[in-house]
Enzyme design. Sequence first.
Site, PDB file in Angstrom:
ATOM      1  N   ALA A  12      -3.992   4.924  -5.005  1.00 29.68           N
ATOM      2  CA  ALA A  12      -3.725   6.383  -5.535  1.00 29.68           C
ATOM      3  C   ALA A  12      -4.991   7.098  -5.708  1.00 29.68           C
ATOM      4  CB  ALA A  12      -3.148   6.320  -6.893  1.00 29.68           C
ATOM      5  N   ASN A  13      -6.145   6.864  -5.360  1.00 23.15           N
ATOM      6  CA  ASN A  13      -7.256   7.685  -5.606  1.00 23.15           C
ATOM      7  C   ASN A  13      -7.910   8.573  -4.484  1.00 23.15           C
ATOM      8  OD1 ASN A  13      -8.475   4.816  -4.472  1.00 23.15           O
ATOM      9  ND2 ASN A  13      -9.962   6.516  -4.170  1.00 23.15           N
ATOM     10  N   SER A  37       4.408   1.952   9.034  1.00 22.27           N
ATOM     11  CA  SER A  37       3.948   2.463  10.225  1.00 22.27           C
ATOM     12  C   SER A  37       4.574   2.268  11.572  1.00 22.27           C
ATOM     13  CB  SER A  37       2.472   1.750  10.379  1.00 22.27           C
ATOM     14  OG  SER A  37       1.733   2.467  11.562  1.00 22.27           O
ATOM     15  N   TYR A  42      -3.234  -5.277  12.175  1.00 28.13           N
ATOM     16  CA  TYR A  42      -2.510  -4.005  11.121  1.00 28.13           C
ATOM     17  C   TYR A  42      -1.064  -3.927  11.749  1.00 28.13           C
ATOM     18  CZ  TYR A  42      -1.540   0.441   9.277  1.00 28.13           C
ATOM     19  OH  TYR A  42      -1.221   1.606   8.447  1.00 28.13           O
TER      20      TYR A  42
END
Length: 284
Positions: free
Chosen positions: A11-12, A139, A164
């Site tokens: 969340a940063n 994704s 990924y």
Amino acid sequence: MKDKVCMVTGANSGIGFAAAKGLAERGAAVVMVCRNRERGEEARQEIVRQTGNERIELLLCDLSSLRSVRDLSEAFRARWDRLDVLVNNAGGLFDRPQTSADGFELTFAVNYLAPFLLTHLLLDRLQASDNGRIVNVASVMQAKTLDLDAAIVPQAPYSGFSAYRTAKLAVIMATYFMAGRLADSGIAVNALHPGVIYTPQSTRGVPGFLRPLAKLFMSPPERGARLILQLAASPEAGASSGKYYAGSRAVSTVPVSYDSRLQRELYERSLQWTGLPEDAIVLD
């Protein structure tokens, strides 16, 4: 959302920051999960400054460590008896083969095993909500097959994008399987593709001199957070479970993602990998 308690991982910055800010603007109490204390605190203070919402807290977690995920769960449980929305946003794309602290391929560990474990550890807190919601950021990049033995170890030759795609396929398959297991629990679990968003993570493979150009063709994090906020806050989304969203509507994923046998095998192996009991989903 003013009476809701929400957790957002990663969340940063990027989409996670935009989602946490959007939830804060709607009045929710937001638990920001970040790896770095200094950057996390800067982001927390910025959200408080921009929204005027003081109910923003920071918890630390290294998602490459299952021990750290368990510590995160305990820290949350000590503070809150309910969780209304869990946004599994944090992820990573790595350009060289690495293993996690627990010996798993790092991309798979961060993008899949960590949110899988965190979700299960907080299921009772989600059930304590009148309409708990699990929002998994997946994704459009999805592997066409899933080899469970190969997924957990770095493959040679190594491709970060291939790892990924495998991890995000696993996220989607687990979303579908858990939706079935949680059908009568009052908890909705959905996955989404946030769009092609400009973040430091999404441009890791882009040469530095091309990144300003990439920014022209990619959407800002705020746009990527829109679908997260829709699934987290809208009444309609609370009645929907087991779906994958892109562009604000439910769409299909790759054919293998619907293989119920493989979904179950993935789920059972995931319980073993993360040290969860076989009856991990047992709700009152």
